[in-house]
Motif scaffolding. Structure first.
Motif, short mmCIF file in Angstrom:
data_model
loop_
_atom_site.label_atom_id
_atom_site.label_comp_id
_atom_site.label_asym_id
_atom_site.label_seq_id
_atom_site.Cartn_x
_atom_site.Cartn_y
_atom_site.Cartn_z
N SER A 86 35.98 -12.90 -9.59
CA SER A 86 37.17 -12.31 -10.21
C SER A 86 36.94 -12.08 -11.71
CB SER A 86 38.40 -13.22 -10.00
OG SER A 86 38.77 -13.26 -8.64
N LEU A 87 36.20 -13.01 -12.33
CA LEU A 87 35.85 -12.84 -13.74
C LEU A 87 35.01 -11.58 -13.94
CD1 LEU A 87 35.66 -13.85 -16.68
CD2 LEU A 87 33.66 -15.18 -15.99
N SER A 88 34.09 -11.32 -13.00
CA SER A 88 33.27 -10.12 -13.11
C SER A 88 34.12 -8.86 -13.03
CB SER A 88 32.20 -10.10 -12.00
OG SER A 88 32.77 -9.79 -10.74
N ASP A 89 35.14 -8.88 -12.17
CA ASP A 89 36.06 -7.74 -12.08
C ASP A 89 36.85 -7.58 -13.37
OD1 ASP A 89 35.21 -7.11 -9.60
OD2 ASP A 89 37.05 -7.60 -8.54
N LEU A 90 37.29 -8.70 -13.94
CA LEU A 90 38.05 -8.65 -15.19
C LEU A 90 37.19 -8.08 -16.32
CD1 LEU A 90 40.53 -9.31 -16.91
CD2 LEU A 90 39.65 -11.64 -17.15
N LEU A 91 35.94 -8.51 -16.39
CA LEU A 91 35.04 -8.00 -17.42
C LEU A 91 34.76 -6.51 -17.22
CD1 LEU A 91 32.54 -10.98 -17.72
CD2 LEU A 91 34.37 -10.36 -19.30
N ALA A 97 29.41 2.43 -27.07
CA ALA A 97 30.08 1.13 -27.24
C ALA A 97 30.33 0.50 -25.87
CB ALA A 97 31.39 1.30 -27.99
N ALA A 98 30.76 1.31 -24.91
CA ALA A 98 31.00 0.81 -23.56
C ALA A 98 29.69 0.39 -22.89
CB ALA A 98 31.70 1.87 -22.71
N THR A 99 28.61 1.10 -23.19
CA THR A 99 27.30 0.77 -22.61
C THR A 99 26.81 -0.58 -23.12
OG1 THR A 99 26.80 3.14 -22.61
CG2 THR A 99 24.98 1.63 -22.23
N ALA A 142 26.14 -4.10 -20.99
CA ALA A 142 24.90 -4.88 -21.05
C ALA A 142 25.21 -6.36 -21.32
CB ALA A 142 23.98 -4.32 -22.13
N ILE A 143 26.10 -6.59 -22.26
CA ILE A 143 26.48 -7.98 -22.60
C ILE A 143 27.13 -8.66 -21.39
CG2 ILE A 143 27.99 -9.41 -24.05
CD1 ILE A 143 27.60 -7.27 -26.25
N VAL A 144 28.05 -7.94 -20.73
CA VAL A 144 28.73 -8.48 -19.55
C VAL A 144 27.71 -8.79 -18.45
CG1 VAL A 144 30.27 -7.89 -17.65
CG2 VAL A 144 30.97 -7.45 -20.01
N GLY A 145 26.74 -7.91 -18.26
CA GLY A 145 25.72 -8.13 -17.24
C GLY A 145 24.94 -9.40 -17.48
N VAL A 146 24.55 -9.64 -18.73
CA VAL A 146 23.80 -10.86 -19.07
C VAL A 146 24.65 -12.10 -18.83
CG1 VAL A 146 22.73 -12.14 -20.96
CG2 VAL A 146 22.31 -9.69 -20.74
N ASP A 195 23.36 -4.58 -11.31
CA ASP A 195 23.75 -3.17 -11.36
C ASP A 195 24.25 -2.78 -12.75
OD1 ASP A 195 23.10 -2.87 -8.71
OD2 ASP A 195 25.15 -3.08 -7.96
N LEU A 196 25.03 -3.66 -13.37
CA LEU A 196 25.53 -3.39 -14.72
C LEU A 196 24.36 -3.27 -15.71
CD1 LEU A 196 28.64 -5.75 -15.05
CD2 LEU A 196 28.66 -3.26 -15.23
N LEU A 197 23.41 -4.19 -15.62
CA LEU A 197 22.29 -4.19 -16.55
C LEU A 197 21.39 -2.98 -16.36
CD1 LEU A 197 21.28 -7.97 -16.58
CD2 LEU A 197 21.98 -6.60 -18.55
N VAL A 198 21.11 -2.62 -15.12
CA VAL A 198 20.24 -1.47 -14.84
C VAL A 198 20.85 -0.19 -15.41
CG1 VAL A 198 19.37 0.03 -13.01
CG2 VAL A 198 19.08 -2.43 -12.83
N ARG A 199 22.15 0.02 -15.18
CA ARG A 199 22.79 1.23 -15.69
C ARG A 199 22.84 1.22 -17.21
NH1 ARG A 199 28.25 4.38 -13.75
NH2 ARG A 199 28.28 5.84 -15.48
#
Length: 298
Positions: free
Chosen positions: A47-52, A79-81, A85-89, A204-208
């Motif tokens: 759920s945290l991942s969805d919130l982020l 800025a969103a990219t 990246a931060i969220v992915g890490v 997936d977040l980090l790759v994109r």
């Protein structure tokens, strides 16, 4: 639907989903801590991942509407990219922690340790999560279709993935509650499975994000479509080069075309404007388009 109305709908539906995610995150954390369930704790991280992800979309909507300035000729789309990246890490690190504790509890159970039985509160929260996240998927995917937003569609599927995750969590908790002491190992096993799902979201977040930050081109099929749009303009002799990249939720296109050399500057400029308008109609008004004209003397 104009761009302002579209952004308003995206913002509203994302904020609505974020509220649901906050409520579920807090309830799952409480259920996991006080309900002795590592599975519901892992689901809380999902759920945290969805919130982020909601936060990334909101950042994207906010900064994509910010005007260019002298220091940002291409706007603030990256800025969103960077946020992604931060969220992915962060998610990847958290998923490893969840995986570790799930493995530890599973090994302890197999070695004969009697795990604490999850509470009915954890089971109820998991069932409520299935219902709320499926509802969130349905109202979010409707907005994604009406606004033609890839980001919102991805967010909708994050809601549904959390719903599927909660189904597995419900089964694991129910088995740990009703099948006796030997089956309490289902709870940590479920947390391990959920943590793997979270790793996939983080990956997936980090790759994109890395692809965008390293200026990766759009797929060949998209570049072929761009070339076809340019060739469709009357008078265009050929398309020599198509260069593309993503800037957050927007696209940047540079294209070299050849026009008859006997055209006036004004006539050539009109051809370039029409190509630019068609590309913006296809990829969005915020698309950065540069059309370079070369004369064909044959």
């Amino acid at each position: 639907m104009n761009e302002i109305a579209k952004k308003r709908k995206i913002y509203d539906v994302t904020l609505k989903g974020a509220v649901i995610n906050i409520l579920l995150l807090l309830s799952k954390l409480c259920a996991g801590i006080w309900g002795h369930s590592s599975a519901i704790l892992a689901d809380a991280v999902h759920s945290l991942s969805d919130l982020l992800t909601d936060i990334i979309v909101l950042v994207s909507v906010k900064f994509s509407g910010k005007p260019k300035d002298k220091r940002h000729d291409y706007g603030y789309g990256k800025a969103a990219t960077v946020s992604a990246a931060i969220v992915g890490v962060v998610l990847f690190i958290i998923s490893l922690i969840v995986f570790y504790f799930g493995m530890r509890n599973m090994i302890m159970a197999f070695q004969g340790t009697i795990l604490e039985r999850p509470s009915y509160f954890a089971l109820i929260v998991a069932i409520v999560s299935i219902i709320l996240k499926e509802w969130a998927y349905r109202f979010t995917i409707r907005v994604a279709h009406s606004t033609d937003s890839v980001a919102v569609a991805a967010n909708a599927w994050h809601h549904r993935s959390d719903s599927f995750s909660s189904i597995g969590t419900t089964i694991g908790i129910a088995g740990a509650i009703f099948l006796g002491e030997r089956w309490r190992v289902l709870d940590p096993i479920t947390s391990i499975i959920v943590s793997i799902f979270i790793m996939k979201v983080a990956y997936d977040l980090l790759v994109r994000a890395i692809a965008e930050l390293t200026e990766t081109s759009l797929p060949d099929a998209v570049e072929d479509e761009i070339a076809a749009i340019a060739k469709g303009e009357e008078g265009v002799v050929s398309v020599k080069q198509v260069l593309t990249r993503r800037i957050g939720s927007q696209v940047a296109i540079e294209i070299n075309i050849m026009l008859p050399g006997d055209l006036t500057v004004s006539e050539a400029h009109q051809h370039a404007l029409r190509i630019e308008d068609q590309l913006k109609h296809r990829f969005g008004e915020g698309t950065h388009v540069g059309v370079h004209i070369e004369p064909c003397l044959i």
